[in-house]
Design a protein around this motif. Sequence first.
Motif, PDB file in Angstrom:
ATOM      1  N   HIS A  61       0.828  -1.207   0.000  1.00 24.21           N
ATOM      2  CA  HIS A  61       0.000   0.000   0.000  1.00 24.21           C
ATOM      3  C   HIS A  61       0.865   1.262   0.000  1.00 24.21           C
ATOM      4  O   HIS A  61       0.652   2.179  -0.813  1.00 24.21           O
ATOM      5  CB  HIS A  61      -0.913  -0.012   1.229  1.00 24.21           C
ATOM      6  N   ARG A  81      -8.153  -5.518  -9.703  1.00 25.00           N
ATOM      7  CA  ARG A  81      -8.595  -4.135  -9.547  1.00 25.00           C
ATOM      8  C   ARG A  81     -10.040  -3.964 -10.015  1.00 25.00           C
ATOM      9  O   ARG A  81     -10.822  -3.264  -9.378  1.00 25.00           O
ATOM     10  CB  ARG A  81      -7.681  -3.192 -10.347  1.00 25.00           C
ATOM     11  N   GLU A 127     -12.598  -4.944  -7.506  1.00 22.20           N
ATOM     12  CA  GLU A 127     -12.696  -4.061  -6.344  1.00 22.20           C
ATOM     13  C   GLU A 127     -13.498  -2.792  -6.608  1.00 22.20           C
ATOM     14  O   GLU A 127     -13.802  -2.047  -5.677  1.00 22.20           O
ATOM     15  CB  GLU A 127     -11.286  -3.645  -5.887  1.00 22.20           C
ATOM     16  N   HIS A 167      -7.248   2.931  -6.591  1.00 20.97           N
ATOM     17  CA  HIS A 167      -7.101   1.502  -6.869  1.00 20.97           C
ATOM     18  C   HIS A 167      -6.298   1.225  -8.135  1.00 20.97           C
ATOM     19  O   HIS A 167      -5.952   0.073  -8.399  1.00 20.97           O
ATOM     20  CB  HIS A 167      -8.481   0.839  -7.018  1.00 20.97           C
TER      21      HIS A 167
END
Length: 276
Positions: free
Chosen positions: A56, A219, A222, A261
Amino acid sequence: MVKKQLIMDKALELFAKQGFESTSVQQITEHCGISKGAFYLSFKSKDELILALIDHFMMQITTDIDYIVRNTNKKQLLYEFYKATYHFFHQHSDFARIFMKEQTQSFNQDLFKKMHEYDLHHGKLILTLIERLYGDSVEETKYDLVYSIKGFMKMYAEILLFNSVNVDFDLLTQSLVEKTNLLAKHVTIPFVSRENHNMLECTKNEVTQKELLEILQQRMAEMDESIEKDSLILLEEHLQNPTYSPAIVNGLIENIRIHPHCKWIAYLLRNYYGIQ
């Protein structure tokens, strides 16, 4: 489903106080107010959680620096590079502090491997920065400059993170710009050659088509319906069956670049397609 980000945020609070090793999954779940079952729906283990935290933060700083290196005018480039680096360390000082400490104590091979991969990305970005700034004038010494800049980043970050001093970021940044320019101008005896550099950084850091597709699909899963998700779908189709012009691919990547994201996949796709 418990959001991964909630667990990551709460775990980081505990890691900042106790370190990685001294914090248990039980303590994390109690701090989050969730069951262990809910934790394991998001992460298979504490180690996976730690690696997710590293991803992250490292993805964020890598993509931020990449944007600066590619888009800032040469006059301000070095200043903006150092400024962004140290503001990131300051903004995320809790994580940076415990992570730098844990790196020196941990024998976790997955952690070492992951950090080496990000170090390779940063090395490529710094090399691009040097080539933009100094061109052929540092052809013989540019690889030494890469390691010098990495050293500056680490040493001064430790001063920032592990000492109770008020930091004048503007002064720090100007000082490092001056030091870097002096090295670029006056160093004449290279230690790290191109061959040495390639050997030292021999670990693969080029992403494959298969890896890109996996990240794209993750991705997309999400995200809600949006222009960014539509762009990801088109990029996935192009990756499997190239039909778009470079200009269209670049436009699709720009569509996703600032979405939280998508910043990392945008960075990887730019490198994969050689987009400057």
